[in-house]
Motif scaffolding. Structure first.
Motif, PDB file in Angstrom:
ATOM      1  N   THR A 133       0.852  -1.185   0.000  1.00 15.95           N
ATOM      2  CA  THR A 133       0.000   0.000   0.000  1.00 15.95           C
ATOM      3  C   THR A 133       0.888   1.236   0.000  1.00 15.95           C
ATOM      4  O   THR A 133       1.734   1.389   0.896  1.00 15.95           O
ATOM      5  CB  THR A 133      -0.911   0.021   1.240  1.00 15.95           C
ATOM      6  N   LEU A 134       0.705   2.103  -0.983  1.00 15.38           N
ATOM      7  CA  LEU A 134       1.521   3.306  -1.091  1.00 15.38           C
ATOM      8  C   LEU A 134       0.621   4.536  -1.021  1.00 15.38           C
ATOM      9  O   LEU A 134       0.409   5.239  -2.010  1.00 15.38           O
ATOM     10  CB  LEU A 134       2.337   3.296  -2.392  1.00 15.38           C
ATOM     11  N   GLY A 135       0.071   4.774   0.153  1.00 14.68           N
ATOM     12  CA  GLY A 135      -0.734   5.957   0.387  1.00 14.68           C
ATOM     13  C   GLY A 135       0.101   7.073   0.994  1.00 14.68           C
ATOM     14  O   GLY A 135       1.323   6.948   1.145  1.00 14.68           O
ATOM     15  N   PRO A 136      -0.523   8.185   1.386  1.00 12.01           N
ATOM     16  CA  PRO A 136       0.211   9.321   1.951  1.00 12.01           C
ATOM     17  C   PRO A 136       1.003   8.963   3.206  1.00 12.01           C
ATOM     18  O   PRO A 136       2.142   9.409   3.379  1.00 12.01           O
ATOM     19  CB  PRO A 136      -0.898  10.326   2.269  1.00 12.01           C
ATOM     20  N   GLU A 174       2.233   6.049   4.084  1.00 14.00           N
ATOM     21  CA  GLU A 174       3.368   5.185   3.735  1.00 14.00           C
ATOM     22  C   GLU A 174       4.505   6.001   3.124  1.00 14.00           C
ATOM     23  O   GLU A 174       5.689   5.738   3.376  1.00 14.00           O
ATOM     24  CB  GLU A 174       2.926   4.090   2.771  1.00 14.00           C
ATOM     25  N   ARG A 175       4.154   7.004   2.318  1.00 12.50           N
ATOM     26  CA  ARG A 175       5.182   7.863   1.711  1.00 12.50           C
ATOM     27  C   ARG A 175       5.939   8.626   2.794  1.00 12.50           C
ATOM     28  O   ARG A 175       7.183   8.663   2.799  1.00 12.50           O
ATOM     29  CB  ARG A 175       4.538   8.835   0.718  1.00 12.50           C
ATOM     30  N   ALA A 176       5.200   9.245   3.710  1.00 12.15           N
ATOM     31  CA  ALA A 176       5.845  10.010   4.785  1.00 12.15           C
ATOM     32  C   ALA A 176       6.723   9.107   5.640  1.00 12.15           C
ATOM     33  O   ALA A 176       7.842   9.479   6.016  1.00 12.15           O
ATOM     34  CB  ALA A 176       4.778  10.689   5.639  1.00 12.15           C
ATOM     35  N   ALA A 182       9.515   6.851  -2.317  1.00 12.52           N
ATOM     36  CA  ALA A 182       8.799   8.121  -2.183  1.00 12.52           C
ATOM     37  C   ALA A 182       8.882   8.892  -3.489  1.00 12.52           C
ATOM     38  O   ALA A 182       9.983   9.163  -3.994  1.00 12.52           O
ATOM     39  CB  ALA A 182       9.377   8.958  -1.050  1.00 12.52           C
ATOM     40  N   ASN A 183       7.706   9.233  -4.035  1.00 15.99           N
ATOM     41  CA  ASN A 183       7.680  10.149  -5.173  1.00 15.99           C
ATOM     42  C   ASN A 183       7.516  11.572  -4.653  1.00 15.99           C
ATOM     43  O   ASN A 183       7.378  11.800  -3.454  1.00 15.99           O
ATOM     44  CB  ASN A 183       6.586   9.770  -6.178  1.00 15.99           C
ATOM     45  N   GLN A 184       7.551  12.556  -5.562  1.00 12.76           N
ATOM     46  CA  GLN A 184       7.556  13.971  -5.175  1.00 12.76           C
ATOM     47  C   GLN A 184       8.667  14.222  -4.149  1.00 12.76           C
ATOM     48  O   GLN A 184       8.503  14.955  -3.169  1.00 12.76           O
ATOM     49  CB  GLN A 184       6.195  14.395  -4.617  1.00 12.76           C
TER      50      GLN A 184
END
Length: 568
Positions: free
Chosen positions: A5-8, A10-12, A196-198
């Protein structure tokens, strides 16, 4: 079933974890090569990070011809090693690694000369098939066949009768390039990679001459992270020279950008049951089946303007229409064009002035201690490029590292795909969705389709099609934001789906509905929804304006009229 799962959140969490502990390997660049490198490294047991300045595949890897192929024209150039390598990779992807994403596609090659051309071209295609089978991964595709003109016109009635004297038909494979990259990233994450993108690299950390990490700017939440790594791989494609400049090194090679544009037209505009491959004075032109559409491309011209948003000019569009119309009984017009997209190929700079003559082979270098650079190559051979990059990087590690195993690592969604495809009618009956919808989902998510269906079971309104883009379900927009790292409306309409090139309005009519579906997952308020929709509309307007301009300079200026929504 393996998933990630790559939601917000998980990115942070991934950015924080990358900054907390030194990594074995940090990969810079989230295209197909960077994503493949992250998967290669993490499946060898290395602690691995992957950062991308914008969105996964937002550069070259979402703007290709969407083909997985050996490259018949490289065979004509006598580059047998490159073709053999690519054909092996094509077979692996079709049969083992991603059967849910990569599928066979037929092509017709019209012959215009009776005897010598059939012998010449037929020998080349026969060798192509033979090399495919000899790779031990090509037996799943039908072999080529020779067709008379009458038979060829039955297969492709759209062709002008005087455009051919006969034809050859052979098979290659195709893929949704952006979806494939997102799946690669999620697969790497499922094995433990931090992604992480962005997240843009704005500088490198040095100790003496050695590169020991990178300074990464968070384009979503702001702030900067110092991520330390024993080795860094620069896999930034056409941005390779720019990334190298951050360490003040010229690098051991240079990358030139070659622009290729594609047109997307509705399926009913070209009456054919097969794709087409046509020879032009510079290269080859493909007419590729793409769901309810055709993709026509490509061009091959030098590009030294904005790399993030390459623009298609009016001259580019006219070039493709002129060449495809030379063989069509009913010519295409500008009004038939639903979508246009332009991408940049990263070519290793050589002595040739023509980009079509530059090498499509790849190179790996270690310009300074701690930094590996991989560049060149082609989409189909991403896995080989990734292996070579990691092989080079492990020389700088102080412990023994396992050999590459990605030849035996299916992407998430591949497991059980064939069985689920065979049971698609039962799945349709169980969920109440039409079997065509289930087929669509299986062809995009494979066994991960069950995760999309779970969203619909929780909220049945998500089982309805998206307004003005009815090929896609509302659930797919939510899934993109919750599971697939989509951070902005553009990510969903241009890459997680292909609505931006598959509808005449280019996604503007469904933009607000899609943004409102993403909002709860990403925590957007009404102001952010309005901002996302306004940016997307400006992007489409700028692209349309660029496609009316006569040349690259004016097209580039028009396209840059729409700024990125994220202030990077």
């Amino acid at each position: 079933m393996r998933t990630s799962t790559l939601g917000p959140a998980e990115r942070a969490g991934a950015l924080a974890r990358m900054a907390e502990h030194e990594l074995d390997l940090l990969v810079v660049g989230g295209g197909v090569v960077g994503a493949g490198t992250a998967l290669d490294a993490v499946t060898r047991g290395l602690s691995t990070g992957l950062v991308e300045a914008r969105d996964w595949a937002s550069g070259t890897s979402s703007r290709s011809s969407k083909l997985i192929h050996g490259g018949l024209r490289y065979l004509e150039m006598l580059d047998f090693a490159l073709v053999r390598e690519a054909l092996k990779e094509r077979g692996l992807l079709l049969e083992r690694l991603a059967p849910h994403l990569v599928r066979p596609v037929p092509f017709l090659y019209p012959l215009q000369h009776k005897a010598w051309e059939r012998l010449y071209a037929g020998s080349g295609v026969a060798l192509y098939d033979t090399m495919s089978v000899s790779s031990a991964h090509g037996r799943g595709l039908p072999v080529h066949r020779h067709l008379t003109r009458k038979h060829a016109l039955r297969v492709a009635p759209a062709l002008r009768k005087d455009a051919l004297v006969g034809a050859l038909q052979y098979y290659d494979a195709q893929v949704d390039d952006a979806r494939f990259v997102t799946t690669l990233v999620r697969t790497a994450a499922s094995y433990g990679a931090q992604v992480a993108n962005q997240a843009r690299v704005v500088g490198f950390l040095r100790e003496g001459e050695r590169v020991v990490g990178a300074r990464v700017q968070d384009g979503e939440q702001g702030g900067e992270y110092e991520i330390r790594a024993k080795q860094i791989v620069n896999a930034t494609g056409v941005w390779t020279d720019d990334t190298q400049a951050l360490i003040g090194e010229r690098g051991q090679f240079h990358v030139r950008a070659s622009k290729g544009i594609h047109l997307v037209v509705p399926k009913d505009r070209i009456h054919s049951t097969t794709g087409l491959i046509l020879r032009t004075e510079k290269s080859v032109l493909f007419v590729i089946p793409w769901g309810r559409h055709w993709i026509i491309g490509t061009t091959d011209t030098d590009w030294d303007l904005d790399k993030a948003h390459p623009a298609a000019s009016s001259a580019d569009i006219d070039y493709l229409l002129e060449h495809v119309n030379s063989v069509l009984a009913t010519p295409l017009t500008r009004d038939d064009v639903q979508g246009v997209y332009a991408g940049l190929r990263p070519l290793l700079a050589g002595e040739s002035d023509a980009t079509s003559k530059l090498s499509r082979e790849h190179t790996v270098a270690h310009p300074v201690p701690g930094l590996v650079v991989v560049a060149g190559g082609k989409y189909t051979t991403y896995r080989v490029m990734a292996k070579d990059a990691v092989d080079e990087a492990v020389h700088g590690l102080d412990h023994r590292v396992a050999e590459c195993c990605t030849e035996d690592v299916p992407l998430i969604g591949a497991e059980g795909y064939n069985a689920l495809w065979n049971a698609r009618a039962r799945t349709a009956a169980r969920t109440g969705l039409h079997v065509a919808r289930i087929e669509h989902l299986l062809g995009r998510y494979g066994s991960l389709t069950e995760e999309v269906l779970a969203l619909i079971a929780e909220d049945p309104s998500l089982g309805a099609p998206l307004g003005s883009a009815e090929d896609y379900l509302r659930a797919e927009v939510v899934y993109a934001a919750q599971y697939e790292s989509a951070r902005h409306l553009d990510d969903v309409l241009a890459r997680r789906t292909r609505i931006s090139i598959e509808t005449f309005d280019r996604g503007t009519r469904c933009a607000r509905e899609a943004a409102e579906l993403m909002a709860p997952v990403l925590g957007w308020d009404k102001d952010q929804i309005d901002k996302e929709v306004a940016y997307y509309e400006k992007r489409v307007e700028a692209e349309r304006e660029s496609q009316l301009q006569p040349d690259d300079l004016t097209a580039d200026a028009a396209r840059l009229g729409a700024p990125d929504i994220v202030p990077l």
